[in-house]
Design a protein around this motif. Structure first.
Motif, PDB file in Angstrom:
ATOM      1  N   TRP A 155      38.312  -5.896  29.827  1.00 48.04           N
ATOM      2  CA  TRP A 155      39.618  -5.890  29.159  1.00 48.04           C
ATOM      3  C   TRP A 155      40.307  -7.240  29.293  1.00 48.04           C
ATOM      4  CZ3 TRP A 155      39.892  -2.007  26.050  1.00 48.04           C
ATOM      5  CH2 TRP A 155      39.314  -0.776  26.395  1.00 48.04           C
ATOM      6  N   VAL A 156      40.841  -7.732  28.190  1.00 44.83           N
ATOM      7  CA  VAL A 156      41.640  -8.965  28.183  1.00 44.83           C
ATOM      8  C   VAL A 156      43.103  -8.558  28.324  1.00 44.83           C
ATOM      9  CG1 VAL A 156      42.352 -10.987  26.865  1.00 44.83           C
ATOM     10  CG2 VAL A 156      39.972 -10.193  26.767  1.00 44.83           C
ATOM     11  N   CYS A 157      43.736  -8.978  29.389  1.00 45.46           N
ATOM     12  CA  CYS A 157      45.100  -8.545  29.700  1.00 45.46           C
ATOM     13  C   CYS A 157      46.115  -9.598  29.235  1.00 45.46           C
ATOM     14  CB  CYS A 157      45.246  -8.257  31.191  1.00 45.46           C
ATOM     15  SG  CYS A 157      44.276  -6.826  31.723  1.00 45.46           S
ATOM     16  N   ASP A 158      46.320  -9.657  27.924  1.00 47.44           N
ATOM     17  CA  ASP A 158      47.397 -10.469  27.367  1.00 47.44           C
ATOM     18  C   ASP A 158      48.378  -9.532  26.673  1.00 47.44           C
ATOM     19  OD1 ASP A 158      46.078  -9.711  25.076  1.00 47.44           O
ATOM     20  OD2 ASP A 158      45.258 -11.698  24.642  1.00 47.44           O
ATOM     21  N   CYS A 159      49.277 -10.094  25.872  1.00 48.41           N
ATOM     22  CA  CYS A 159      50.325  -9.256  25.286  1.00 48.41           C
ATOM     23  C   CYS A 159      49.766  -8.205  24.329  1.00 48.41           C
ATOM     24  CB  CYS A 159      51.350 -10.138  24.555  1.00 48.41           C
ATOM     25  SG  CYS A 159      52.896  -9.287  24.181  1.00 48.41           S
ATOM     26  N   THR A 160      48.584  -8.465  23.750  1.00 45.16           N
ATOM     27  CA  THR A 160      47.980  -7.467  22.859  1.00 45.16           C
ATOM     28  C   THR A 160      47.528  -6.229  23.616  1.00 45.16           C
ATOM     29  OG1 THR A 160      45.790  -8.482  23.061  1.00 45.16           O
ATOM     30  CG2 THR A 160      47.203  -9.273  21.279  1.00 45.16           C
ATOM     31  N   ALA A 161      47.427  -6.317  24.943  1.00 45.90           N
ATOM     32  CA  ALA A 161      47.007  -5.171  25.753  1.00 45.90           C
ATOM     33  C   ALA A 161      48.175  -4.280  26.161  1.00 45.90           C
ATOM     34  CB  ALA A 161      46.269  -5.658  26.999  1.00 45.90           C
ATOM     35  N   GLN A 162      49.396  -4.620  25.731  1.00 49.66           N
ATOM     36  CA  GLN A 162      50.551  -3.814  26.142  1.00 49.66           C
ATOM     37  C   GLN A 162      50.462  -2.356  25.686  1.00 49.66           C
ATOM     38  OE1 GLN A 162      54.459  -5.208  24.905  1.00 49.66           O
ATOM     39  NE2 GLN A 162      55.316  -4.556  26.844  1.00 49.66           N
ATOM     40  N   PRO A 163      50.027  -2.043  24.442  1.00 47.73           N
ATOM     41  CA  PRO A 163      49.869  -0.627  24.083  1.00 47.73           C
ATOM     42  C   PRO A 163      48.890   0.105  24.989  1.00 47.73           C
ATOM     43  CG  PRO A 163      49.871  -1.986  22.113  1.00 47.73           C
ATOM     44  CD  PRO A 163      49.815  -2.926  23.279  1.00 47.73           C
ATOM     45  N   LEU A 164      47.784  -0.547  25.354  1.00 45.34           N
ATOM     46  CA  LEU A 164      46.821   0.061  26.276  1.00 45.34           C
ATOM     47  C   LEU A 164      47.445   0.284  27.645  1.00 45.34           C
ATOM     48  CD1 LEU A 164      43.942   0.943  27.101  1.00 45.34           C
ATOM     49  CD2 LEU A 164      43.449  -1.472  27.584  1.00 45.34           C
ATOM     50  N   GLN A 165      48.193  -0.710  28.125  1.00 43.90           N
ATOM     51  CA  GLN A 165      48.845  -0.591  29.439  1.00 43.90           C
ATOM     52  C   GLN A 165      49.812   0.587  29.466  1.00 43.90           C
ATOM     53  OE1 GLN A 165      52.348  -2.035  29.648  1.00 43.90           O
ATOM     54  NE2 GLN A 165      52.599  -1.324  31.737  1.00 43.90           N
ATOM     55  N   GLN A 166      50.606   0.751  28.402  1.00 45.11           N
ATOM     56  CA  GLN A 166      51.549   1.866  28.332  1.00 45.11           C
ATOM     57  C   GLN A 166      50.828   3.202  28.212  1.00 45.11           C
ATOM     58  OE1 GLN A 166      53.908   0.637  24.972  1.00 45.11           O
ATOM     59  NE2 GLN A 166      55.182  -0.762  26.172  1.00 45.11           N
ATOM     60  N   TRP A 167      49.724   3.224  27.460  1.00 44.55           N
ATOM     61  CA  TRP A 167      48.925   4.442  27.304  1.00 44.55           C
ATOM     62  C   TRP A 167      48.331   4.871  28.643  1.00 44.55           C
ATOM     63  CZ3 TRP A 167      43.730   5.865  27.697  1.00 44.55           C
ATOM     64  CH2 TRP A 167      43.333   7.006  26.990  1.00 44.55           C
ATOM     65  N   LEU A 168      47.800   3.910  29.396  1.00 43.13           N
ATOM     66  CA  LEU A 168      47.220   4.220  30.709  1.00 43.13           C
ATOM     67  C   LEU A 168      48.289   4.690  31.686  1.00 43.13           C
ATOM     68  CD1 LEU A 168      44.758   1.199  31.002  1.00 43.13           C
ATOM     69  CD2 LEU A 168      44.128   3.598  30.684  1.00 43.13           C
ATOM     70  N   GLN A 169      49.479   4.106  31.609  1.00 40.99           N
ATOM     71  CA  GLN A 169      50.570   4.545  32.483  1.00 40.99           C
ATOM     72  C   GLN A 169      50.937   5.987  32.210  1.00 40.99           C
ATOM     73  OE1 GLN A 169      53.893   1.839  32.096  1.00 40.99           O
ATOM     74  NE2 GLN A 169      53.289   0.666  33.901  1.00 40.99           N
ATOM     75  N   ARG A 170      51.040   6.366  30.933  1.00 41.42           N
ATOM     76  CA  ARG A 170      51.392   7.746  30.590  1.00 41.42           C
ATOM     77  C   ARG A 170      50.348   8.737  31.106  1.00 41.42           C
ATOM     78  NH1 ARG A 170      52.718   5.388  25.592  1.00 41.42           N
ATOM     79  NH2 ARG A 170      50.781   6.179  24.654  1.00 41.42           N
ATOM     80  N   LEU A 182      41.968 -15.213  34.334  1.00 37.85           N
ATOM     81  CA  LEU A 182      41.496 -15.309  35.711  1.00 37.85           C
ATOM     82  C   LEU A 182      42.547 -14.835  36.706  1.00 37.85           C
ATOM     83  CD1 LEU A 182      39.130 -16.237  37.481  1.00 37.85           C
ATOM     84  CD2 LEU A 182      40.156 -18.512  37.553  1.00 37.85           C
ATOM     85  N   GLY A 183      43.833 -15.137  36.429  1.00 33.33           N
ATOM     86  CA  GLY A 183      44.882 -14.759  37.371  1.00 33.33           C
ATOM     87  C   GLY A 183      45.098 -13.263  37.496  1.00 33.33           C
ATOM     88  N   LEU A 184      44.624 -12.488  36.513  1.00 36.36           N
ATOM     89  CA  LEU A 184      44.799 -11.028  36.543  1.00 36.36           C
ATOM     90  C   LEU A 184      43.488 -10.286  36.764  1.00 36.36           C
ATOM     91  CD1 LEU A 184      47.292 -10.567  33.549  1.00 36.36           C
ATOM     92  CD2 LEU A 184      47.836 -10.603  35.991  1.00 36.36           C
ATOM     93  N   ARG A 185      42.411 -11.020  36.957  1.00 34.76           N
ATOM     94  CA  ARG A 185      41.105 -10.383  37.107  1.00 34.76           C
ATOM     95  C   ARG A 185      41.102  -9.416  38.301  1.00 34.76           C
ATOM     96  NH1 ARG A 185      35.981 -14.215  37.171  1.00 34.76           N
ATOM     97  NH2 ARG A 185      36.710 -14.432  35.001  1.00 34.76           N
ATOM     98  N   GLY A 186      40.639  -8.201  38.028  1.00 37.76           N
ATOM     99  CA  GLY A 186      40.552  -7.185  39.082  1.00 37.76           C
ATOM    100  C   GLY A 186      41.801  -6.335  39.244  1.00 37.76           C
ATOM    101  N   ARG A 187      42.893  -6.713  38.585  1.00 36.47           N
ATOM    102  CA  ARG A 187      44.128  -5.919  38.702  1.00 36.47           C
ATOM    103  C   ARG A 187      44.096  -4.742  37.740  1.00 36.47           C
ATOM    104  NH1 ARG A 187      49.613  -9.272  38.905  1.00 36.47           N
ATOM    105  NH2 ARG A 187      50.298  -7.111  39.149  1.00 36.47           N
ATOM    106  N   GLU A 188      44.689  -3.632  38.157  1.00 45.13           N
ATOM    107  CA  GLU A 188      44.716  -2.453  37.299  1.00 45.13           C
ATOM    108  C   GLU A 188      45.669  -2.677  36.125  1.00 45.13           C
ATOM    109  OE1 GLU A 188      45.413   1.223  39.217  1.00 45.13           O
ATOM    110  OE2 GLU A 188      43.652   1.090  40.522  1.00 45.13           O
ATOM    111  N   VAL A 189      45.209  -2.351  34.939  1.00 44.47           N
ATOM    112  CA  VAL A 189      45.996  -2.575  33.728  1.00 44.47           C
ATOM    113  C   VAL A 189      47.285  -1.761  33.770  1.00 44.47           C
ATOM    114  CG1 VAL A 189      46.005  -2.440  31.208  1.00 44.47           C
ATOM    115  CG2 VAL A 189      43.901  -3.043  32.411  1.00 44.47           C
ATOM    116  N   ALA A 190      47.201  -0.534  34.240  1.00 47.31           N
ATOM    117  CA  ALA A 190      48.372   0.352  34.248  1.00 47.31           C
ATOM    118  C   ALA A 190      49.470  -0.150  35.171  1.00 47.31           C
ATOM    119  CB  ALA A 190      47.963   1.767  34.647  1.00 47.31           C
TER     120      ALA A 190
END
Length: 334
Positions: A155-170, A182-190
């Motif tokens: 997963w590429v965690c940039d601003c386009t991933a915000q819908p996915l992040q919100q979906w995973l949180q719900r 690289l700075g976010l590698r390994g962090r949970e998207v949610a």
């Protein structure tokens, strides 16, 4: 084969055996070399088939309606089949499918309409594919699927991933982690927020906040604008300064919105400088126009009409009085 179960795994089969009874309920064709026909169905009609295991066959693409004659199917295992593309009608006819296993494939994106025929889908496994993002429509369709597994994708965690992040949180999903940047590698998207994803939020101000305060707040995010606007506003002052101040707020906001993130777009600084110079020039013209208008107003107030000729009226009055005196009887007697 025993009571409704046909085990044909690991036999290097190119096609399903034609001798299989039509009333089987479970069929295992894993670890073979099955060939998917470009048109038509993969298997003959098995009206009672509930479980089909096709894992570990080389099936890079699934043609339209390839399973359409398996209307009773409840479980379809397509794990480790090197699938890179799913046709939008690949699962047409599988309205009773409960579990779809697509893990360990090469899917880079989801063709949204492939979800549409799967009205009864309960479990969808997309783990360990090549998915880097997922669009909002796909997420909306997956809302109807109670169990969705997305772990192990890059997963590429940039601003386009915000819908996915919100979906995973719900859905309180865990173990779905970022592969980049690289700075976010390994962090949970949610667990991320919009700031982590680099999304620019439009700054809103409560009522009652002056334009100067808004500019100061906006300038905190734009050092170049912070250095440029306040001295101009302070030097011009008055109504001209106010007009400049209003325009400065607008221009600073535009400048902040077009400023690239740090580390990117290093070659775009001449455009920003040009924008800033143009904005300052327009602001000065607005200020001068405001001052000229004030000058014309003051000039108009000092205009006066010509005063009445009081001296001529006085001379005429004095002459009339003298004539009346000379024509009086007393004057003639003298």
């Amino acid at each position: 084969m025993h009571s409704g179960w046909a085990d044909c795994n690991g036999k290097s089969l190119l096609h399903a055996p034609s001798s299989l009874p039509r009333n089987i309920t479970n069929l295992d064709l894993s670890f073979n070399s099955l060939v998917v026909p470009p048109h038509g169905t993969l298997l003959m009609s098995f009206p009672s088939l509930h479980s089909l295991n096709l894992s570990s066959n080389a099936l890079p693409a699934l043609s339209p309606a390839v399973f359409s004659n398996l209307g009773a199917l409840r479980l379809l295992d397509l794990s480790s089949c090197s699938i890179a593309y799913l046709h939008r009608d690949a699962f047409k006819g599988l309205g009773n499918l409960h579990t779809l296993l697509l893990r360990n494939n090469s899917l880079q994106e989801l063709e949204v309409p492939f979800f549409l025929p799967l009205k009864a889908l309960f479990h969808l496994d997309l783990q360990h594919n090549a998915l880097v993002s997922v669009d909002t429509w796909s997420l909306q369709l997956m809302e109807a699927v109670p169990q969705v597994r997305l772990e192990g994708n890059p997963w590429v965690c940039d601003c386009t991933a915000q819908p996915l992040q919100q979906w995973l949180q719900r859905r309180q999903a865990v173990q779905v982690t970022c592969a980049s940047p690289l700075g976010l590698r390994g962090r949970e998207v949610a667990a991320l927020d919009s700031q982590d994803l680099g999304c620019r939020m439009k700054q809103r101000f409560p009522r009652g906040i002056s334009t100067t305060q808004q500019i100061a707040a906006t300038n905190s995010n734009s050092p170049g604008a912070q250095a440029a606007w306040p001295p101009l506003v302070q030097r011009l002052g008055g109504k001209g300064g106010h007009h400049l101040e209003v325009f400065a707020g607008f221009a600073t906001e535009k400048l902040a919105a077009t400023t690239p993130p740090s580390g990117k777009g290093g070659r775009s600084w001449p455009y920003l400088v040009g924008f800033l110079v143009t904005a300052i020039g327009i602001s000065i013209l607005i200020a001068l126009a405001a001052k000229c208008k004030l000058f014309h107003k003051n000039f108009a107030s000092y205009r006066h009409r010509p005063l009445p000729e009081t001296n001529s009226i006085g001379v005429l009055h004095a002459t009339t009085s003298l004539l009346a005196f000379l024509s009086s009887p007393s004057t003639k007697a003298r």
